[in-house]
Design a protein around this motif. Sequence first.
Motif, PDB file in Angstrom:
ATOM      1  N   LYS A  50       0.830  -1.194   0.000  1.00 46.17           N
ATOM      2  CA  LYS A  50       0.000   0.000   0.000  1.00 46.17           C
ATOM      3  C   LYS A  50       0.869   1.250   0.000  1.00 46.17           C
ATOM      4  O   LYS A  50       1.940   1.295   0.594  1.00 46.17           O
ATOM      5  CB  LYS A  50      -0.948  -0.022   1.190  1.00 46.17           C
ATOM      6  N   THR A  51       0.385   2.268  -0.680  1.00 41.57           N
ATOM      7  CA  THR A  51       1.176   3.475  -0.906  1.00 41.57           C
ATOM      8  C   THR A  51       0.987   4.478   0.228  1.00 41.57           C
ATOM      9  O   THR A  51       0.062   4.359   1.033  1.00 41.57           O
ATOM     10  CB  THR A  51       0.761   4.153  -2.219  1.00 41.57           C
ATOM     11  N   PRO A  52       1.837   5.496   0.282  1.00 42.89           N
ATOM     12  CA  PRO A  52       1.667   6.556   1.285  1.00 42.89           C
ATOM     13  C   PRO A  52       0.717   7.668   0.842  1.00 42.89           C
ATOM     14  O   PRO A  52       0.590   8.688   1.525  1.00 42.89           O
ATOM     15  CB  PRO A  52       3.087   7.090   1.458  1.00 42.89           C
ATOM     16  N   SER A  53       0.054   7.515  -0.292  1.00 41.04           N
ATOM     17  CA  SER A  53      -0.839   8.566  -0.790  1.00 41.04           C
ATOM     18  C   SER A  53      -2.100   8.678   0.060  1.00 41.04           C
ATOM     19  O   SER A  53      -2.561   7.691   0.629  1.00 41.04           O
ATOM     20  CB  SER A  53      -1.235   8.271  -2.243  1.00 41.04           C
ATOM     21  N   TYR A  54      -2.647   9.856   0.117  1.00 42.75           N
ATOM     22  CA  TYR A  54      -3.883  10.094   0.859  1.00 42.75           C
ATOM     23  C   TYR A  54      -4.691  11.173   0.135  1.00 42.75           C
ATOM     24  O   TYR A  54      -4.175  11.895  -0.724  1.00 42.75           O
ATOM     25  CB  TYR A  54      -3.590  10.506   2.300  1.00 42.75           C
ATOM     26  N   LYS A  55      -5.977  11.286   0.484  1.00 44.10           N
ATOM     27  CA  LYS A  55      -6.842  12.275  -0.146  1.00 44.10           C
ATOM     28  C   LYS A  55      -6.322  13.682   0.139  1.00 44.10           C
ATOM     29  O   LYS A  55      -5.982  14.012   1.267  1.00 44.10           O
ATOM     30  CB  LYS A  55      -8.271  12.135   0.376  1.00 44.10           C
ATOM     31  N   GLY A  56      -6.275  14.492  -0.916  1.00 40.48           N
ATOM     32  CA  GLY A  56      -5.775  15.851  -0.768  1.00 40.48           C
ATOM     33  C   GLY A  56      -4.313  16.001  -1.093  1.00 40.48           C
ATOM     34  O   GLY A  56      -3.797  17.117  -1.164  1.00 40.48           O
TER      35      GLY A  56
END
Length: 510
Positions: free
Chosen positions: A118-124
């Motif tokens: 799983k990636t470290p990306s998040y909404k925003g």
Amino acid sequence: MPSEIETRNDSHTSSAVRVSRSQVKKVAVIGAGASGSISLDTLLKENHFSHVTVFERRDKPGGIWCLDEDVGSIPQNVKAGASHELLDPPVENPFKEGGTDYHGKIIASKVAQERFEKTPSYKGLTTNITEKLMTFSDEKSWNVNNDPNYQGQDFVDGLVVQQYIQKYISRNLKDERVSFKTGVVVEDIEKVYGKKDSIPYYFRLMLRRGYNETFDELWQEDFDAVIVATGHYHIPNIPLIKGLPDVEERLPGKVQHAKFYRSPDLYAGKNVLVVGSRASGTDLAKSIAKKANLVYQSIRTPRASFKPDSYGIVQKPIVKKYEVVSSTTFKAFFDDGTESDELDYVIYGTGYQFSFPFLDSLYKESGVQLIKDGTVITDLFQHTFAISQPLLAFVGMPIDGISFRVFEYQAILVSRYLAGKVEMPNRAAMNDWVFQRLQQKGITRAYHTIGITDAFEYIDTLVQLGHIKDPKLSNGRQFPDLDKALVNRFYEEKLKAFWDDGDIQASAKT
């Protein structure tokens, strides 16, 4: 005369290293993020390689820009001081038990260990590099929907970048020379000797994909060369600080890493310490400050230009130690003698460790160290070429700077080298480059950092190494011109705005 890679003897150090024109025809690319997509496109433009296979362990391309909204529970082995060897060990290769010539398939139990997919990306999450610099030179727009009225947009949501990469790689998937295999993990790479005409060895990859809910399917494929394009935002790095293990043990879940951050909601009304001053640390501090009661940000080198009043963030120096003070809270003690109020959480935005478990057996066989302290890939010349493995290259390892464009220069150089158009310096010279880099940067993140200070010199070096002496071989993708004035203007204006103003609320490590 340059020494071609036609011998099992790796002792040659005084001759330039080159690949014969007939040697590499089948290439494996591991990873379908930005570096994998540009590597594929550039290899195809050479019109030299008979087949290129891209392996991607997720179900779609995009790399770290893919969004996993639910990260589940944080792996229990993610602890202060945990090494990449402990967190991400290699998986056993069952084919070696019966000999490497076995080309059947094996059905085996699923791997139980954490794979950090799983990636470290998040909404925003948004980009922090302007559109004209971050995109590839032949697709200089984030216009993923082909909008005829698109006017350009400097900073975009991370999902737009994922779509851009998917669109970029998709344009090559109908090419008969391409195989694109998603949901496939490369678990092991080994050398096989003496099986092909005029080539003393090639690489055999052990591959894994899901078979059903209980089992996986394993098989092997052979390639003449391998490009590693897996990126470096997978294995969390939490430094070992006095008292931190005690906090982890007595207050489970209170010590976190930015990789698993998704929303500020968890921290509403809480006191939070964010450790790290680079993009992820600063992003998180700003985001959490919207809902938290109090946010500290621990920064190794305080920035005079930082405006804490804009976000209510209290800037602090490095943490000297931690102490548990109640059944739910703890304190941080800083290097300047001050201490925090009682804390509910500490989040480390302290980066990631390099980890390539699929190369473990290959490097053990060679007796060469690949990674030092999870921080430096010590066997790489110019962050790109494996010195001890001349048919192995890495694209996408440089950190910071104008990353996508740097990856493009790397991919062009690697493609020309594997096509036998250019040669690398002798191994003694390449090892000397590593030594000099270590002397300058040490075993620190700075070793692989190609920021504005190093970018122009680094790109010029790649272009010089990729100079083709024979004009008859000048086909293929060309090195793009870099607008240095645009780069300087961007770093002076936009990046300063990121640190000082509230216009850019979240930005990615790009």
